[in-house]
Design a protein around this motif. Structure first.
Motif, PDB file in Angstrom:
ATOM      1  N   SER A 131      -9.261  -5.217   4.595  1.00 58.43           N
ATOM      2  CA  SER A 131     -10.568  -4.543   4.559  1.00 58.43           C
ATOM      3  C   SER A 131     -10.876  -3.852   5.886  1.00 58.43           C
ATOM      4  O   SER A 131     -11.423  -2.748   5.894  1.00 58.43           O
ATOM      5  N   ASN A 132     -10.508  -4.454   7.015  1.00 62.96           N
ATOM      6  CA  ASN A 132     -10.720  -3.812   8.316  1.00 62.96           C
ATOM      7  C   ASN A 132      -9.888  -2.541   8.435  1.00 62.96           C
ATOM      8  O   ASN A 132     -10.353  -1.540   8.986  1.00 62.96           O
ATOM      9  N   LYS A 135     -11.501   0.238   6.238  1.00 64.75           N
ATOM     10  CA  LYS A 135     -12.793   0.740   6.735  1.00 64.75           C
ATOM     11  C   LYS A 135     -12.639   1.996   7.584  1.00 64.75           C
ATOM     12  O   LYS A 135     -13.482   2.877   7.539  1.00 64.75           O
ATOM     13  N   GLU A 138     -12.894   5.204   5.462  1.00 65.70           N
ATOM     14  CA  GLU A 138     -14.029   5.427   4.555  1.00 65.70           C
ATOM     15  C   GLU A 138     -14.712   6.766   4.776  1.00 65.70           C
ATOM     16  O   GLU A 138     -15.176   7.392   3.834  1.00 65.70           O
TER      17      GLU A 138
END
Length: 173
Positions: A131-132, A135, A138
């Motif tokens: 997820s990091n 990000k 995004e």
């Protein structure tokens, strides 16, 4: 004469240090066979079928698939199929290969987007790291929508997994 021998030794040592030989380099014949298997544009077979065929060539297909993904001289659809197959081999090596592909701003946008889709399907890796990593893309004009869509898809349960909310509702009736 001594000067030319000395120069030869210097060049040889320098070459050896800067271009190391890999002891376990890939078998070229296996590489070509796997590449040919996944290169048929008329067959859009399930990844499991490709996995079964590739397993007949080698028990360790991951390095070959990664090499195909990284091969800029291969057609995009061949590289794309290799990226899709990486989902079957979820580990740090395949995770790192996908991350490098996603980060490579000189890479084909289609390949980068597909790498994001495949990477987001990885469930056997560190989810915090995943997820990091995602990000940072995004807000990217090209990749951002794919990252956001991948997050939505991953929140949904897989078709063969139970939705915990529905299960709680059934248990409380």
């Amino acid at each position: 004469m001594k000067k030319s021998i000395f120069q030869f030794i210097i060049v040889s040592v320098t070459t050896f240090l800067f271009i190391p030989m890999e002891a376990n380099d890939l078998d070229y014949q296996k590489y070509q066979t796997i590449k040919e298997m996944i290169s048929n544009p008329h067959h859009q077979e399930e990844v499991e079928i490709y996995q079964e065929r590739i397993r007949k060539v080698t028990d360790a297909p991951l390095p070959y698939l990664i090499r195909i993904v990284q091969s800029k001289d291969s057609f995009v659809f061949i590289r794309a199929r290799a990226i899709q197959l990486l989902e079957l081999y979820q580990n740090n090596t395949s995770q790192t290969a996908l991350e490098k592909t996603i980060e490579d701003t000189h890479e084909n946008v289609h390949i980068r987007k597909l790498a994001i889709r495949t990477y987001s399907k990885f469930s056997k890796i560190d989810t915090n790291r995943q997820s990091n990593f995602m990000k940072q893309f995004e807000s990217d004009k090209e990749l951002g929508p794919v990252v956001k869509n991948s997050k939505k898809i991953n929140r949904r349960p897989k078709h063969n997994q139970l939705d915990q909310h529905k299960l709680n509702q059934l248990n409380h009736k």
